[in-house]
Design a protein around this motif. Structure first.
Motif, short mmCIF file in Angstrom:
data_model
loop_
_atom_site.label_atom_id
_atom_site.label_comp_id
_atom_site.label_asym_id
_atom_site.label_seq_id
_atom_site.Cartn_x
_atom_site.Cartn_y
_atom_site.Cartn_z
N MET A 119 0.82 -1.21 0.00
CA MET A 119 0.00 0.00 0.00
C MET A 119 0.86 1.26 0.00
SD MET A 119 -3.16 -0.71 -0.30
CE MET A 119 -3.65 1.00 -0.01
N ILE A 122 -6.71 2.75 -2.41
CA ILE A 122 -5.35 3.32 -2.45
C ILE A 122 -5.38 4.79 -2.04
CG2 ILE A 122 -3.41 3.89 -3.95
CD1 ILE A 122 -4.09 1.42 -5.61
N ILE A 176 -3.40 3.26 6.03
CA ILE A 176 -2.89 2.01 5.51
C ILE A 176 -3.05 0.89 6.54
CG2 ILE A 176 -0.78 0.80 4.81
CD1 ILE A 176 0.10 3.33 3.38
#
Length: 288
Positions: free
Chosen positions: A222, A257, A263
């Motif tokens: 990520m 994303i 994340i």
């Protein structure tokens, strides 16, 4: 199940024959929801034939949807008189591709069958439709079912644990990662690799493996994607994740994303919260 170039002793409404001069039949599929417990599908029957619709409204025929997953040997049939139907499947029963077939099937014998859209070739024939005859069919597009990432890590080999040899036995090699076109590689030393091989199929230890190996790998992934995702768009694992989130009604780029979640939150959800499962399994792990 799929019907291909099959011959019937009576008229059938489909794309493969000219038994009817007009009209058609198809079924559209929509994935309403997919989570760790179930897959919810919505079907819409589109039947453009007044005669067949009349047979259904009279109870002489019905819609059938045949659902089959060859990977798990799961099969079921939906019976309905409605133009729309919602069906829930346990996620444990399906994996990979699901084949779908929509049909109109007679429930009773239909003597002296008539239909205004029949091909003139049938004009002088007394048609007798037997019970359980396929009156119309449509080979529906297959749908792909991708499960949660804990299962993908085990079954679909999106991750690969690689043993990294040390020249100096006293050297400490940190775990590190690499985004290859096929897999996300996790490099570990010999001791970690041996422990991974020993416990990889242990259901009690699996949340711990997800937490200490796969979750950091996804975090690395990520971080790289948030810097620049374009170079990875054709990678196999990127395509798999994209399809998975499409079935969740999300766009992998815009909603994940570049989404609002951190994340850390994203990768925990990908693996179905493995840290909490690890602590719940601690007593059993210590017992082993």
């Amino acid at each position: 199940m799929e019907i291909k170039s099959r011959l019937f002793p009576y008229p059938v409404l489909c794309e493969d024959t000219d038994d009817y001069i007009s009209g058609g039949f198809d079924v559209t599929t929509e994935v309403i929801n997919q989570d760790v417990n179930s897959l919810v599908l919505k079907f819409r029957m589109n039947l453009d034939n007044a005669g067949l619709r009349s047979q259904i409204s009279q109870g002489n025929a019905e819609y059938l949807i045949h659902i089959e997953c060859s990977n798990t040997s799961f099969r079921t049939v939906i019976h309905t008189f409605s133009d729309e139907e919602t069906y829930r499947i346990s996620s444990s029963k399906v994996n990979g591709e699901i084949a779908l077939l929509g049909m109109v099937v007679s429930k009773v014998d239909i003597p002296f069958y008539r239909n205004n859209n029949l091909n003139p070739d049938y004009s002088d024939i007394d048609l007798m439709i037997p019970q359980a005859a396929i009156l119309a069919y449509y080979n529906m597009p297959k749908i792909s079912v991708l499960k949660n990432y804990e299962e993908l890590a085990q079954e679909d080999s999106l991750f690969s644990v690689v043993k990294e040899m040390r020249l100096d036995q006293n050297e400490e090699i940190p775990v590190h990662f690499q985004l290859d076109p096929e897999r996300i590689k996790i490099f570990v030393n010999e001791e970690v690799y041996s422990a991974y091989i020993l416990y990889q199929n242990n259901l009690t230890m699996r949340p711990l493996i997800m937490s200490v190996l796969v979750m950091p790998a996804l975090t690395y992934m990520m971080e790289e994607l948030r810097q620049s995702y374009e170079e990875y768009e054709n990678f196999r694992w990127f395509i798999k994740f994209t399809k998975f989130y499409q079935q969740q009604g999300k766009d992998f780029v815009d909603d994940v994303i570049y989404g609002e979640q951190t994340i850390t939150e994203i990768v925990q959800e990908m693996l179905q919260l493995p840290i909490g499962k690890t602590f719940l399994n601690l007593q059993e792990m210590l017992g082993e």
